[in-house]
Scaffold this motif. Structure first.
Motif, short mmCIF file in Angstrom:
data_model
loop_
_atom_site.label_atom_id
_atom_site.label_comp_id
_atom_site.label_asym_id
_atom_site.label_seq_id
_atom_site.Cartn_x
_atom_site.Cartn_y
_atom_site.Cartn_z
N VAL A 23 39.52 -55.60 -30.28
CA VAL A 23 38.53 -54.87 -30.77
C VAL A 23 38.61 -53.49 -29.82
O VAL A 23 38.29 -53.56 -28.78
N ALA A 24 38.75 -52.48 -30.61
CA ALA A 24 39.10 -51.14 -29.89
C ALA A 24 38.11 -50.25 -30.38
O ALA A 24 38.09 -48.99 -29.80
N GLY A 25 37.13 -50.45 -31.05
CA GLY A 25 36.01 -49.45 -31.52
C GLY A 25 36.80 -48.41 -32.70
O GLY A 25 37.83 -48.81 -33.20
N THR A 26 35.89 -47.45 -32.86
CA THR A 26 36.21 -46.65 -33.99
C THR A 26 36.66 -45.15 -33.64
O THR A 26 35.93 -44.87 -32.59
N LEU A 27 37.51 -44.57 -34.08
CA LEU A 27 38.08 -43.68 -33.30
C LEU A 27 37.19 -42.19 -33.81
O LEU A 27 36.61 -41.40 -32.92
N HIS A 28 36.58 -42.22 -34.87
CA HIS A 28 35.58 -41.16 -35.59
C HIS A 28 34.14 -41.68 -35.33
O HIS A 28 33.61 -41.94 -36.61
N PHE A 29 33.56 -41.89 -34.10
CA PHE A 29 32.56 -42.53 -33.98
C PHE A 29 31.26 -41.61 -33.75
O PHE A 29 31.22 -40.46 -33.45
N ASN A 30 30.07 -41.97 -34.45
CA ASN A 30 28.86 -41.32 -34.78
C ASN A 30 27.84 -42.46 -34.58
O ASN A 30 27.64 -43.09 -35.64
N ALA A 31 27.13 -42.30 -33.72
CA ALA A 31 25.78 -43.55 -33.41
C ALA A 31 24.78 -43.26 -34.45
O ALA A 31 24.32 -44.39 -34.93
N ALA A 32 24.45 -42.07 -34.78
CA ALA A 32 23.35 -42.06 -35.64
C ALA A 32 23.51 -42.68 -36.87
O ALA A 32 22.71 -43.36 -37.45
N PRO A 33 24.61 -42.59 -37.78
CA PRO A 33 24.48 -43.21 -39.29
C PRO A 33 24.69 -44.66 -38.77
O PRO A 33 24.16 -45.31 -39.81
N ASP A 34 25.48 -45.13 -37.86
CA ASP A 34 25.46 -46.61 -37.60
C ASP A 34 24.06 -47.06 -37.25
O ASP A 34 23.83 -48.19 -37.70
N ALA A 35 23.29 -46.38 -36.52
CA ALA A 35 22.11 -46.87 -36.21
C ALA A 35 21.18 -47.13 -37.56
O ALA A 35 20.13 -47.98 -37.86
N GLN A 36 21.38 -46.17 -38.47
CA GLN A 36 20.72 -45.93 -39.74
C GLN A 36 20.96 -47.13 -40.60
O GLN A 36 20.15 -47.69 -41.19
N VAL A 287 33.90 -66.56 -24.64
CA VAL A 287 35.08 -66.02 -24.39
C VAL A 287 35.51 -64.86 -25.35
O VAL A 287 36.14 -63.98 -25.01
N LEU A 288 35.42 -65.11 -26.57
CA LEU A 288 35.39 -64.14 -27.58
C LEU A 288 35.11 -62.66 -27.09
O LEU A 288 35.39 -61.83 -27.13
N VAL A 289 33.77 -62.76 -26.83
CA VAL A 289 32.93 -61.43 -26.62
C VAL A 289 33.45 -60.66 -25.39
O VAL A 289 33.78 -59.63 -25.19
N SER A 290 33.78 -61.55 -24.36
CA SER A 290 34.14 -61.02 -22.99
C SER A 290 35.45 -60.70 -23.05
O SER A 290 35.83 -59.83 -22.21
N ARG A 291 36.40 -61.16 -23.79
CA ARG A 291 37.74 -60.83 -23.92
C ARG A 291 38.30 -59.95 -24.87
O ARG A 291 39.42 -59.49 -24.62
N SER A 292 37.53 -59.69 -25.95
CA SER A 292 37.98 -58.93 -27.10
C SER A 292 38.20 -57.56 -26.73
O SER A 292 39.16 -56.93 -27.42
N GLU A 293 37.75 -57.17 -25.73
CA GLU A 293 38.02 -55.42 -25.34
C GLU A 293 38.81 -55.70 -24.16
O GLU A 293 39.29 -54.47 -23.40
N LEU A 311 44.61 -69.37 -33.16
CA LEU A 311 43.17 -69.30 -32.80
C LEU A 311 42.39 -68.78 -34.33
O LEU A 311 41.40 -69.50 -34.39
N SER A 312 42.69 -67.91 -34.94
CA SER A 312 41.83 -67.73 -36.12
C SER A 312 41.80 -68.87 -37.10
O SER A 312 41.08 -69.25 -37.82
N THR A 313 42.87 -69.82 -37.13
CA THR A 313 42.94 -70.73 -38.01
C THR A 313 41.91 -72.06 -37.62
O THR A 313 40.98 -72.36 -38.39
N ALA A 326 32.01 -62.96 -38.39
CA ALA A 326 31.89 -62.10 -37.41
C ALA A 326 32.79 -62.41 -36.24
O ALA A 326 33.51 -61.55 -35.75
N LEU A 327 33.06 -63.66 -36.08
CA LEU A 327 34.10 -64.40 -35.13
C LEU A 327 35.36 -63.91 -35.31
O LEU A 327 36.25 -63.43 -34.68
N MET A 328 35.70 -64.06 -36.89
CA MET A 328 37.06 -63.68 -37.27
C MET A 328 37.44 -62.25 -37.01
O MET A 328 38.43 -61.88 -36.72
N ASN A 329 36.33 -61.39 -37.26
CA ASN A 329 36.53 -59.96 -36.76
C ASN A 329 36.85 -59.53 -35.46
O ASN A 329 37.77 -58.98 -35.30
N LEU A 330 36.15 -60.35 -34.73
CA LEU A 330 36.35 -60.24 -33.10
C LEU A 330 37.97 -60.75 -32.77
O LEU A 330 38.42 -60.19 -31.92
N CYS A 331 38.12 -61.74 -33.26
CA CYS A 331 39.62 -62.59 -33.19
C CYS A 331 40.76 -61.74 -33.61
O CYS A 331 41.42 -61.35 -32.96
#
Length: 334
Positions: A23-36, A287-293, A311-313, A326-331
């Motif tokens: 998980v690397a995040g998004t390049l063109h990040f804007n918190a306000a529309p995400d919150a909306q 483990v997925l949450v703490s190691r994904s980044e 792992l995904s299988t 959600a897990l598959m997205n993190l994986c």
């Protein structure tokens, strides 16, 4: 020349760090529309779980913290509390876990492992054996801030004997920082001390094992393990297995495994969480949450080697619904 080497090492470590993240995040990040988007997903009757998954599993932790701030500023509500009121089960547990900054999340997992009846020693061992001394300092601070309580005191009140000693020793953060230089004479001396404390005598001098495993750097311990194998004619792991039992054995083996190959250690944790009947969702989520980044992409090949399948299988076979999505997205893909 030294400065040049430093730059090379830095660029190599940055590259492997970037490669390790699933998980690397998004390049063109804007918190306000995400919150909306999140607010819209939760308002009124029913919840748009997919919208929540799309936002929170595809942002970095730093970005999620910004979204939470924007959510509070725009709607006057706490995002974690809002998510808790709309979601349930393991899906809720996973999404809420994503919202905690790393040190606060580790502190929360430690707190949850000790509260109520019984203590989940394996969680405490996993976190303390696999974090650096700088990280442990931050976790202690986060624990105090969140729970008004001293982590060392809480661990002492929940554990006893040699397990208590090894965990408290890890908490001191006295492990030497890893350096390229290893004092071979001291490594041999440590190996001899371990051999004398275990294989050579009836019974085991656990304190000697605890002291060396908890206070030496990873690079130094690798040399100690090598010398030990020569002296004892067997690996340090085999000696620990024959000399100790229960949670103390688990703690010592966790330190050795994290020293030898931390990715292999986490691959084993994931495999044990997924194999057989039932799933250890707590470990899978943590483990997925703490190691994904950090290094999840580098844990996956180790997992495939141990499990014989990706792992995904295994996640796909063991989980369902929004939780699975959600897990598959993190994986990420293997």
């Amino acid at each position: 020349m030294v400065e040049g080497l430093g730059k090379i090492f830095h660029s190599i470590s940055c590259k492997s760090e970037a490669e390790g993240r699933s998980v690397a995040g998004t390049l063109h990040f804007n918190a306000a529309p995400d919150a909306q988007t999140l607010y819209n997903a939760m308002k009124g009757l029913g919840t748009d779980e997919q919208a929540i998954i799309d936002v929170l599993t595809k942002r970095s932790n730093v970005q999620r913290q910004e979204i939470a701030k924007s959510f509070k500023a725009q709607f006057g509500k706490d995002l974690i509390e809002s998510l808790k009121s709309e979601l349930s089960g393991n899906f809720e547990r996973l999404i809420v876990a994503l919202m905690y900054p790393p040190f606060k999340y580790d502190a929360k997992e430690l707190y949850d492992a000790m509260k109520g009846v019984g203590t989940r020693e394996s969680v405490i061992i996993e976190i303390l054996a696999s974090r650096t001394k700088a990280q442990i300092k931050e976790i202690i601070k986060a624990y105090k801030e969140a729970y008004g309580s001293d982590l060392e005191q809480d661990i002492k009140s929940e554990t006893s004997g040699y397990l208590e000693q090894i965990l408290v020793c890890l908490l001191q953060g006295e492990r030497d920082n890893a350096t390229l230089y290893v004092d071979t004479a001291l490594a041999l001396q440590d190996a001899e001390a371990l051999y004398a404390a275990g294989e050579k005598i009836r019974g085991t001098d656990e304190i000697q094992f605890i002291t060396i495993l908890c206070k030496r750097s990873a690079t130094h311990l690798m040399k100690v393990f090598e010398e030990y194998q020569k002296l004892a004619g067997k690996s340090i792991e085999d000696s620990i297995k024959s000399e100790t039992r229960g949670s103390l054995e688990d703690a010592m083996l966790a330190i050795v495994k994290c020293t030898r190959n931390i990715r292999c250690y986490f691959a084993e944790r994931l495999y044990n969480a997924l194999k057989g009947a039932g799933t250890d969702d707590g470990t899978l989520i943590r483990v997925l949450v703490s190691r994904s980044e950090v290094d999840l992409n580098l844990i996956k090949p180790e997992f495939q080697r141990i499990a014989g399948k990706p792992l995904s299988t295994m996640i796909s076979e063991d989980t369902s619904g929004d939780y699975k999505t959600a897990l598959m997205n993190l994986c990420g893909s293997d």
